[in-house]
Design an enzyme around this catalytic site. Sequence first.
Site, mmCIF file in Angstrom:
data_model
loop_
_atom_site.group_PDB
_atom_site.id
_atom_site.type_symbol
_atom_site.label_atom_id
_atom_site.label_comp_id
_atom_site.label_asym_id
_atom_site.label_seq_id
_atom_site.Cartn_x
_atom_site.Cartn_y
_atom_site.Cartn_z
ATOM 1 N N THR A 43 -54.229 5.037 74.813
ATOM 2 C CA THR A 43 -55.033 4.383 75.841
ATOM 3 C C THR A 43 -56.295 3.810 75.195
ATOM 4 O O THR A 43 -56.659 4.170 74.076
ATOM 5 C CB THR A 43 -55.459 5.365 76.948
ATOM 6 N N ILE A 138 -58.188 12.668 70.446
ATOM 7 C CA ILE A 138 -59.402 11.944 70.782
ATOM 8 C C ILE A 138 -59.552 10.782 69.797
ATOM 9 O O ILE A 138 -59.469 10.964 68.587
ATOM 10 C CB ILE A 138 -60.639 12.859 70.720
ATOM 11 N N LYS A 139 -59.749 9.594 70.352
ATOM 12 C CA LYS A 139 -59.840 8.397 69.526
ATOM 13 C C LYS A 139 -61.279 8.175 69.055
ATOM 14 O O LYS A 139 -62.210 8.115 69.867
ATOM 15 C CB LYS A 139 -59.349 7.172 70.308
ATOM 16 N N VAL A 140 -61.420 8.068 67.748
ATOM 17 C CA VAL A 140 -62.722 7.861 67.108
ATOM 18 C C VAL A 140 -62.615 6.624 66.228
ATOM 19 O O VAL A 140 -61.690 6.523 65.420
ATOM 20 C CB VAL A 140 -63.113 9.086 66.249
#
Length: 372
Positions: A43, A138-140
Amino acid sequence: MVNRIRQITALGQALWLDYISRDLIRSGQLSDLIEEGITGVTTNPTIFHKAITSDTLYDEDIRALAREGRSATEIYEALTLSDVGEAADCLRPVYNETHGRDGFVSLEVDPKLANDSAATIAEARRLFNALRRPNVMIKVPGTEAGLEAISALIGEGINVNVTLIFSVATYERVMDAYLEGLRRLSQTTRPLGLVSSVASFFVSRIDTLTDKVLEHRIRNGEPHLEPLYGLAAVASAKIAYQRYKAVFNGPRFAPFRAAGARPQRPLWASTSTKNPAYPDTKYVDPLIGVNTVNTLPPPTLAAVRDHGVTAQTLERDVDEAERVMQELAGLKIDLEWITGVLLDEGLRAFADSFDRLLEDIEAKRTALLASA
């Protein structure tokens, strides 16, 4: 009927869906895709903006949260955590069956935190703990500040999807950050095998900007550059995969592997074809390889289902990929400048989507309260 998704998965590449919506989850479509062989979901703010603002399924929740006095930001977070949690529950059997290799849903930290390590770490930790599911990533972003966040989060056992990688040089630093995170994790009591990470290499956008640079040069008297159109992105990805193998099949990763750690898989993102003159599976067909992920928006997934290649292709023509990159460099096509611009544009695009999403939620919140 040929199931190309299963065939590609059997070759060692996971296919994830680059899309989420409440209707997709609650209608059973996501479960159907998982049955077909999709093993993950990604997402971003743009995807959530499209889902939340175009679907009335969210209206009742927005109205109820608005009545509680929640702000647009709080409503956004409640909606996204709910969707990501439900999608993660759908994918949990995949996570269990693959012993934690697949079955992930990725959620982005606030894109405005991209240059603040401490804030990114705190936000990622908070979101991961709020979801309380092992199959959430978790997108970083792969910014300078993001690199420290990656090491810190992996060191805490938090799964990380590193986003907005455009250059091989940045990708090498991302792998370094992951290894540093594993080193930190190894100094705790947590098992190394329970943390996962992917490094998302944004492919098609490299061609989009490189082709613009080539077009400008061609218009100004260099027609011999035309054969280089549409070659930079796939060449970069093929070279990046060789770097991946050197690191994760080599001595630096060996002690972590012995302790049960997983390699950080390359993920091919931005795989929809932006130039209509190019094939619709241009950024899928040549990038099928072992221990990789390709995340597909729905139109690209439909194209793969219909006529996608089902063969090991990622390690074909590596010498040609090296030649392309050397030729571009020799012609003073500055890929470091190009990838730097792409990173800035990507961060700005996600931040703008986030702002528009909050504005639209606020407008919907106000309208639903007025109609109550």
